[in-house]
Design a protein around this motif. Structure first.
Motif, PDB file in Angstrom:
ATOM      1  N   LEU A 391       0.830  -1.210   0.000  1.00  0.00           N
ATOM      2  CA  LEU A 391       0.000   0.000   0.000  1.00  0.00           C
ATOM      3  C   LEU A 391       0.862   1.257   0.000  1.00  0.00           C
ATOM      4  CD1 LEU A 391      -2.678  -1.161   2.611  1.00  0.00           C
ATOM      5  CD2 LEU A 391      -3.158  -0.568   0.219  1.00  0.00           C
ATOM      6  N   GLU A 392       1.916   1.240   0.775  1.00  0.00           N
ATOM      7  CA  GLU A 392       2.767   2.435   0.871  1.00  0.00           C
ATOM      8  C   GLU A 392       3.441   2.764  -0.459  1.00  0.00           C
ATOM      9  OE1 GLU A 392       5.577   4.516   4.146  1.00  0.00           O
ATOM     10  OE2 GLU A 392       5.589   2.336   4.068  1.00  0.00           O
ATOM     11  N   GLN A 393       3.955   1.748  -1.140  1.00  0.00           N
ATOM     12  CA  GLN A 393       4.626   2.029  -2.414  1.00  0.00           C
ATOM     13  C   GLN A 393       3.625   2.487  -3.466  1.00  0.00           C
ATOM     14  OE1 GLN A 393       4.555   0.302  -5.535  1.00  0.00           O
ATOM     15  NE2 GLN A 393       2.999  -1.196  -4.886  1.00  0.00           N
ATOM     16  N   ALA A 394       2.388   1.955  -3.411  1.00  0.00           N
ATOM     17  CA  ALA A 394       1.391   2.315  -4.421  1.00  0.00           C
ATOM     18  C   ALA A 394       0.850   3.728  -4.212  1.00  0.00           C
ATOM     19  CB  ALA A 394       0.257   1.302  -4.420  1.00  0.00           C
ATOM     20  N   LEU A 395       0.823   4.190  -2.958  1.00  0.00           N
ATOM     21  CA  LEU A 395       0.316   5.530  -2.692  1.00  0.00           C
ATOM     22  C   LEU A 395       1.153   6.621  -3.355  1.00  0.00           C
ATOM     23  CD1 LEU A 395      -0.817   5.213   1.036  1.00  0.00           C
ATOM     24  CD2 LEU A 395      -2.270   5.752  -0.918  1.00  0.00           C
ATOM     25  N   SER A 396       2.391   6.291  -3.651  1.00  0.00           N
ATOM     26  CA  SER A 396       3.241   7.272  -4.357  1.00  0.00           C
ATOM     27  C   SER A 396       2.719   7.563  -5.746  1.00  0.00           C
ATOM     28  CB  SER A 396       4.682   6.765  -4.442  1.00  0.00           C
ATOM     29  OG  SER A 396       4.747   5.574  -5.223  1.00  0.00           O
ATOM     30  N   ALA A 397       1.895   6.658  -6.297  1.00  0.00           N
ATOM     31  CA  ALA A 397       1.309   6.872  -7.626  1.00  0.00           C
ATOM     32  C   ALA A 397       0.268   7.983  -7.607  1.00  0.00           C
ATOM     33  CB  ALA A 397       0.683   5.581  -8.130  1.00  0.00           C
ATOM     34  N   LEU A 398      -0.207   8.373  -6.415  1.00  0.00           N
ATOM     35  CA  LEU A 398      -1.186   9.449  -6.328  1.00  0.00           C
ATOM     36  C   LEU A 398      -0.543  10.819  -6.510  1.00  0.00           C
ATOM     37  CD1 LEU A 398      -3.347   8.306  -3.275  1.00  0.00           C
ATOM     38  CD2 LEU A 398      -4.126   8.578  -5.626  1.00  0.00           C
ATOM     39  N   ALA A 399       0.769  10.893  -6.336  1.00  0.00           N
ATOM     40  CA  ALA A 399       1.460  12.210  -6.376  1.00  0.00           C
ATOM     41  C   ALA A 399       1.304  12.843  -7.753  1.00  0.00           C
ATOM     42  CB  ALA A 399       2.918  12.028  -6.027  1.00  0.00           C
TER      43      ALA A 399
END
Length: 399
Positions: A391-399
């Motif tokens: 989840l943490e690595q994927a949240l960077s895609a929101l930037a």
């Protein structure tokens, strides 16, 4: 080689065989020992076998174990959870009747009302499951069926079950049916809810379960069940079940039977992991809201805490549309590696699905919210630390 000898071979295996797993009996045709048996044998009370569609030892065993799981007395099997919902609608409703469905119910059940029920002259209305007082004003002399769902589909509000049932009990002809898939017969006892205003314990009339989810546990079988405590209501369901020709395959029944013994352990593991992940998601600045009944800020938490021992394996989050477009949220979902994109839940693999908020709800805190995206996670049986890292690595895609 004589084909007749192969078909009519005299050997019969000795009786008395017992094993951990019930036997798998496959049949369409059932053989009768004589014409008297053909004419007198009864299937409605499970005292005998007449045709594969009406039950085999395998399906009878599964039905009895499911009735025990849900706290009921009788269970019928259906080819899917949705077919079990449809069975209840068709058995309980006639032209001119009215059905009430919670706003946050499983969408295909609502679609069945909009489609088939409407074509058959049966009206439907959607109600706010968090407002028992408003429900009281909606029940008319034509209302024959009240659907309940706990927790709500996708948005996971936990309804005021006690309040809703207390209202329903003032109308003796009104049948209450609960979609109990989320609770799996473990989170709370649908047939034994405390209703102090009525002088004792009384729950729902019907509990419907998508066995596809937690009881199966493998993501590889479709099945549903309808459980009751009242013999007359059960027979009403059973006759409609028979006339519709509903049945399940022996191998599918075998898969659910195999999953049942580990159900409490798996449900507890899903529950514990999901609570950890829900708490972690609550700390993330990217997330506007976390929807999970065990969280104090989640809608209906007080109702959940009043009744439940567990909260299952689902958690939803809301992303603010002013900050993140649907395309960015889709990019987040696509960036996940352990969470696979797919419907359903209750299996070993974690799943994720995004939903647009526009028009999703008529009532409640999400009603009228045209902007934003809701993402539902079904937490599997992987290591929680691995899921959090994903989840943490994927949240960077929101930037």
């Amino acid at each position: 080689m004589d084909a007749t000898k192969l078909i009519h071979h005299p050997y019969q295996a000795p009786g008395g065989f017992q094993a951990v797993v019930p036997g798998v009996h496959k049949a369409s045709t059932v053989i009768f020992e004589n014409t008297a048996a053909l004419k007198t044998r009864q299937w409605k009370d499970k005292s005998g076998y007449t045709y594969g569609l009406h039950g085999t030892p395998t399906t009878f065993v599964l039905e009895e174990r499911l009735a025990t799981l849900e706290g009921g007395l009788q269970t019928l099997l259906a080819p899917s959870g949705l077919s079990a919902l449809a069975l209840v609608n068709m058995a309980c409703l006639r032209a001119g009747d009215d059905v009430l469905i919670p706003d946050n119910a499983y969408a295909p059940n609502k679609d069945f009302a909009r489609g088939e029920l409407a074509q058959w002259g049966i009206s439907h209305r959607f109600y706010d499951p968090m407002d028992a007082t408003a429900l009281a004003g909606m029940i008319t002399e034509r209302t024959r069926l009240l659907w309940l769902e706990a927790a709500g589909s996708v948005t996971l509000e936990f309804p005021d079950l006690l309040g809703l049932l207390n209202v329903a009990r003032a109308h003796p002809k009104l049948v209450t049916a609960l979609d109990n898939t989320w609770g799996a017969g473990l989170a709370f006892d649908a047939f034994d809810l405390d209703l102090p205003d009525k002088g004792g314990s009384r729950g729902v009339d019907i509990s419907v379960h998508a066995l596809t989810k937690y009881p199966s546990g493998g993501g590889d079988v479709l099945m549903g069940s309808v459980t009751t405590r009242d013999e007359h209501l059960h027979l009403q369901m059973k006759m409609t079940h028979m006339r519709l020709g509903l049945g399940v395959g022996a191998n599918d029944a075998e898969l659910v039977l195999r999953g049942l013994p580990s159900l409490p352990l798996r449900y507890a593991a899903h529950d514990a992991a999901t609570r950890q992940i829900a708490q972690w998601l609550s700390t993330r600045p990217e997330v506007s809201r976390v929807l999970h009944p065990a969280l104090p800020a989640s809608p209906g938490h007080a109702h959940w805490a009043q009744l439940c021992k567990a909260a299952g394996g689902l958690v939803s989050v809301v992303f603010d549309g002013a900050r993140y477009s649907p395309e960015r949220v889709d990019a987040f979902v696509d960036a996940l590696r352990l969470f696979k994109i797919g419907y359903s839940w209750g299996g070993p693999m974690s799943l994720v699905v995004p939903y647009g908020l526009r028009g999703m709800r008529q009532f409640g805190e999400l009603a009228g919210q045209a902007d934003g995206t809701l993402v539902r996670f079904a937490i599997g049986l992987e290591e929680v630390s691995d899921l959090l890292a994903d989840l943490e690595q994927a949240l960077s895609a929101l930037a």
